[in-house]
Design a protein around this motif. Structure first.
Motif, PDB file in Angstrom:
ATOM      1  N   LEU B  86      30.000-105.986   5.872  1.00  0.00           N
ATOM      2  CA  LEU B  86      29.887-104.543   5.064  1.00  0.00           C
ATOM      3  C   LEU B  86      30.004-104.635   3.688  1.00  0.00           C
ATOM      4  N   ASN B  87      30.815-105.535   3.039  1.00  0.00           N
ATOM      5  CA  ASN B  87      30.960-105.583   1.676  1.00  0.00           C
ATOM      6  C   ASN B  87      29.532-106.165   0.797  1.00  0.00           C
ATOM      7  N   ILE B  88      28.992-107.113   1.686  1.00  0.00           N
ATOM      8  CA  ILE B  88      27.690-107.882   1.163  1.00  0.00           C
ATOM      9  C   ILE B  88      26.790-106.685   1.006  1.00  0.00           C
ATOM     10  N   VAL B  89      26.665-105.966   1.966  1.00  0.00           N
ATOM     11  CA  VAL B  89      25.618-104.488   1.452  1.00  0.00           C
ATOM     12  C   VAL B  89      26.224-103.971   0.531  1.00  0.00           C
ATOM     13  N   LYS B  90      27.614-103.418   0.453  1.00  0.00           N
ATOM     14  CA  LYS B  90      28.087-102.606  -0.572  1.00  0.00           C
ATOM     15  C   LYS B  90      27.714-103.216  -2.081  1.00  0.00           C
ATOM     16  N   ASP B  91      27.985-104.298  -2.162  1.00  0.00           N
ATOM     17  CA  ASP B  91      27.689-105.313  -3.115  1.00  0.00           C
ATOM     18  C   ASP B  91      26.444-105.409  -3.944  1.00  0.00           C
ATOM     19  N   GLY B  92      25.213-105.018  -2.747  1.00  0.00           N
ATOM     20  CA  GLY B  92      24.027-105.285  -3.088  1.00  0.00           C
ATOM     21  C   GLY B  92      23.204-106.476  -2.949  1.00  0.00           C
ATOM     22  N   ARG B  93      24.196-107.450  -2.133  1.00  0.00           N
ATOM     23  CA  ARG B  93      23.551-108.675  -1.979  1.00  0.00           C
ATOM     24  C   ARG B  93      22.844-108.738  -0.498  1.00  0.00           C
ATOM     25  N   ALA B  94      22.729-107.653  -0.035  1.00  0.00           N
ATOM     26  CA  ALA B  94      21.944-107.599   1.191  1.00  0.00           C
ATOM     27  C   ALA B  94      21.582-106.083   1.226  1.00  0.00           C
ATOM     28  N   ASP B  95      20.449-105.624   2.171  1.00  0.00           N
ATOM     29  CA  ASP B  95      19.747-104.468   2.066  1.00  0.00           C
ATOM     30  C   ASP B  95      20.147-103.634   3.384  1.00  0.00           C
ATOM     31  N   ALA B  96      20.661-104.351   4.368  1.00  0.00           N
ATOM     32  CA  ALA B  96      20.888-103.827   5.663  1.00  0.00           C
ATOM     33  C   ALA B  96      21.971-104.624   6.443  1.00  0.00           C
ATOM     34  N   ILE B  97      22.758-103.929   7.257  1.00  0.00           N
ATOM     35  CA  ILE B  97      23.627-104.641   8.073  1.00  0.00           C
ATOM     36  C   ILE B  97      23.519-104.503   9.369  1.00  0.00           C
ATOM     37  N   ILE B  98      23.667-105.499  10.538  1.00  0.00           N
ATOM     38  CA  ILE B  98      23.759-105.526  11.728  1.00  0.00           C
ATOM     39  C   ILE B  98      25.001-105.994  12.468  1.00  0.00           C
ATOM     40  N   SER B  99      25.367-105.411  13.531  1.00  0.00           N
ATOM     41  CA  SER B  99      26.663-105.788  14.167  1.00  0.00           C
ATOM     42  C   SER B  99      26.749-105.092  15.481  1.00  0.00           C
ATOM     43  N   ALA B 100      26.917-106.098  16.582  1.00  0.00           N
ATOM     44  CA  ALA B 100      27.268-105.682  17.896  1.00  0.00           C
ATOM     45  C   ALA B 100      28.667-105.574  18.165  1.00  0.00           C
ATOM     46  N   GLY B 101      29.486-105.823  17.300  1.00  0.00           N
ATOM     47  CA  GLY B 101      31.073-105.557  17.569  1.00  0.00           C
ATOM     48  C   GLY B 101      31.601-104.194  17.785  1.00  0.00           C
ATOM     49  N   ASN B 102      32.733-104.188  17.660  1.00  0.00           N
ATOM     50  CA  ASN B 102      33.590-102.932  17.748  1.00  0.00           C
ATOM     51  C   ASN B 102      33.005-101.656  17.337  1.00  0.00           C
ATOM     52  N   THR B 103      32.577-100.708  17.995  1.00  0.00           N
ATOM     53  CA  THR B 103      31.691 -99.553  17.620  1.00  0.00           C
ATOM     54  C   THR B 103      32.769 -98.582  16.877  1.00  0.00           C
ATOM     55  N   GLY B 104      33.741 -98.386  17.211  1.00  0.00           N
ATOM     56  CA  GLY B 104      34.765 -97.545  16.174  1.00  0.00           C
ATOM     57  C   GLY B 104      34.950 -98.322  14.994  1.00  0.00           C
ATOM     58  N   ALA B 105      35.290 -99.504  14.644  1.00  0.00           N
ATOM     59  CA  ALA B 105      35.558-100.112  13.589  1.00  0.00           C
ATOM     60  C   ALA B 105      34.318-100.257  12.773  1.00  0.00           C
ATOM     61  N   LEU B 106      33.066-100.388  13.525  1.00  0.00           N
ATOM     62  CA  LEU B 106      31.886-100.494  12.260  1.00  0.00           C
ATOM     63  C   LEU B 106      31.757 -99.118  11.795  1.00  0.00           C
ATOM     64  N   LEU B 107      31.915 -98.206  12.672  1.00  0.00           N
ATOM     65  CA  LEU B 107      31.595 -96.941  11.971  1.00  0.00           C
ATOM     66  C   LEU B 107      32.736 -96.607  10.833  1.00  0.00           C
ATOM     67  N   ALA B 108      33.869 -96.720  11.257  1.00  0.00           N
ATOM     68  CA  ALA B 108      34.917 -96.683  10.269  1.00  0.00           C
ATOM     69  C   ALA B 108      34.409 -97.622   9.021  1.00  0.00           C
ATOM     70  N   GLY B 109      34.352 -98.771   9.246  1.00  0.00           N
ATOM     71  CA  GLY B 109      33.739 -99.556   7.941  1.00  0.00           C
ATOM     72  C   GLY B 109      32.565 -98.898   7.219  1.00  0.00           C
ATOM     73  N   GLY B 110      31.755 -98.319   7.911  1.00  0.00           N
ATOM     74  CA  GLY B 110      30.374 -97.606   7.493  1.00  0.00           C
ATOM     75  C   GLY B 110      31.068 -96.660   6.337  1.00  0.00           C
ATOM     76  N   LEU B 111      32.001 -95.858   6.948  1.00  0.00           N
ATOM     77  CA  LEU B 111      32.283 -94.666   6.185  1.00  0.00           C
ATOM     78  C   LEU B 111      33.463 -95.098   5.079  1.00  0.00           C
TER      79      LEU B 111
END
Lengths: 335, 335
Positions: B86-111
């Motif tokens: 997530l931080n890699i996207v936030k810092d502009g080092r990537a344009d998109a992120i994919i994860s198949a992990g814990n849904t709730g955590a990923l959404l919280a991370g997105g927010l």
């Protein structure tokens, strides 16, 4: 036992209700009253062989249409086949009523004409839906869109009694439809419901995710009427769509057509397991009387099965059992 | 373009994420960053042929487990493959992120890590689900269980943009999931939503009953996250159950087995139409970045398709388009 059938109700009217009634008389030996236009019903009845003394007609001059506003229809169309049929049950001249007519009007009629069972705040629809192992009872199937936590208790009690009666399951599993299985998951309504259901006098087994409903994980599918309506209709819609695609794929070329011929009996058995007409209609549980809502698009077989279902409700004294269970409910649970 | 993949996420971990990544590199020529345990990822990568410069590994020492509490996991597991990605996207080092992990955590991370797009109150999951004609976008697929009427507007806007991008539909039809098609039907939430949606800047076509979702009646299926979760999982559950029964019926005796052989290609085509792995994952729309949640049980093909999907999101500037549409929204609609 006597059962009254709103013979003008449903998308196909007397053409299918009368045949369904005759088949039920011949198959199950029930006594029926048909409400509706006497001339129309007589001319339909003439087509069939059956013991004449078993079907009585009560003439009515009005029909509740699908477009009618529910409450207004019940209040104003006093001589409709639906309202007259409801009054026949209320007056004790029949033990149960079946209608394939306007759902909203029938539920309103159930509430206003028959009345609630004491202690029941929200009567609910309880359709039976097919699953991998057999079938489950869905409650509420669409009568109450916004409910309080205590209503889940009523639904659970009524659903359990009905699952025991119609599906023959001792202490049926009751699960709350939710978006995760752990306690604490869900929206405000289901979070509250979970807490109260833990203390309820039925076999509460926690949450069920929608994915596990078709596998038969739970005997009673507990939810509000909005969610129940989505579950009922989506199950039907997905099954219909899959059958349609399957049919297309199996008739694409001669080789596949031959293959389809060889598996025909398999496909028939397969389709039969998802055939709603096998399950009759949905009882409206919690009112003072056995009331079955048949599907609007019911054919004669569905009507016959709805009559059989009404007979089962009466024979098993479902209304009385609900009354007793609700009476025994401790005040600490519902407040 | 660079896409970061949480290579430790999902039920099967690096075994499938790495293969999916390699396949995506070979098929679509994307540049990837994999976050996760370097040693494990290196040993998986060794098994495949691919242009080495296209996959970079960023070593991480922690994993967000499915059992972890979402918000706590994001806050505490700073060196997890998910948070680092997530931080890699936030810092502009990537344009998109994919994860198949814990849904709730990923959404919280997105927010929390990426943050909301200005004007978006509730980012939402937008899975694509198959229907008779092709596919529709379901929004919200499960991120928000209790919402306000204004959130439906955001969902409708985001769902329309996404349907246009991924399904290629010009001015997609948007319908509100409800228990009847007429205005005035529904629970408190959908009644309010209907009123506000009539004024919305998307192609609102009124209500859709759940029965008509599988037929492809609507391109964007608009609902709260509770209902969306039920629709998503029930569609999957009913389809799985039907395939299971069909398989049983078609292998019951030698004649049927022969028949099944003749229709095999038909059955395969049939099954493919309902295969979630074809559709990749569900984007979490409304956050500052292209975020795709892949199914927890994703296989390598599903991961590859999720990467393709992330690429589509970036190429079509979906985040920017949402930003612009929301900015143009009149204040009179949302208040």
């Amino acid at each position: 036992m006597k059962i009254v059938l709103d013979a003008m109700g449903g998308d196909h009217g007397p053409k299918v209700t009368v045949k369904g009634a005759v088949d039920a008389v011949n198959q199950y030996g029930v006594n029926l009253i048909l409400t509706g236009d006497k001339k129309t019903l007589d001319s339909e009845l003439k087509k069939f062989q059956y013991p004449k003394e078993k079907i009585e007609i009560v003439h009515t001059s009005e029909i509740v249409e699908n477009e009618d506003k529910p409450v207004a229809a019940i209040r104003k169309k006093k001589d409709s086949s639906m309202v007259v049929a409801l009054n026949i049950v209320k007056d004790g001249r029949a033990d149960a009523i079946i209608s394939a007519g306007n759902t909203g009007a029938l539920l309103a009629g159930g509430l206003f004409v028959l009345g609630r069972i004491e202690g029941i705040d929200r009567p609910a629809l309880a359709p039976v839906i097919p699953n991998y192992k057999g079938a489950s009872v869905l409650i509420d199937g669409g009568a109450n869109t916004d409910i309080k936590a205590r209503n889940y208790i009523e639904f659970g009690i009524m659903g359990s009694i009905y699952a025991e009666m119609v599906l023959g399951i001792k202490t049926p599993r009751v699960c709350l439809v939710n978006i995760g299985i752990e306690e604490g998951k869900g929206n405000e309504s289901t979070k509250e419901a979970y807490k109260i259901c833990k203390k309820a006098p039925f076999n509460f087994q926690g949450n069920v995710e929608a994915r596990d409903i078709p596998s038969g994980y739970t005997d009673v599918i507990l939810c509000d009427g909005f969610t129940g309506n989505v579950i009922l209709k989506l199950t039907e819609g997905v099954a219909m769509m899959i059958f349609k695609v399957l049919k297309e794929e199996l008739t694409k070329n001669p080789l596949r057509k031959l293959g389809a011929l060889l598996i025909k009996s398999g496909l028939m058995g397969f389709k039969k397991r998802f055939d709603y007409t096998e399950y009759g209609g949905a009882p409206f549980l919690g009112v003072q009387g056995a009331l079955v809502k048949a599907h609007g698009s019911s054919d004669a077989k569905a009507i016959m099965n709805a009559i059989r279902q009404a007979k089962t409700l009466v024979e098993n004294q479902v209304v009385k059992k609900i009354e007793e269970e609700i009476k025994n409910l401790g005040a600490d649970i519902v407040e």
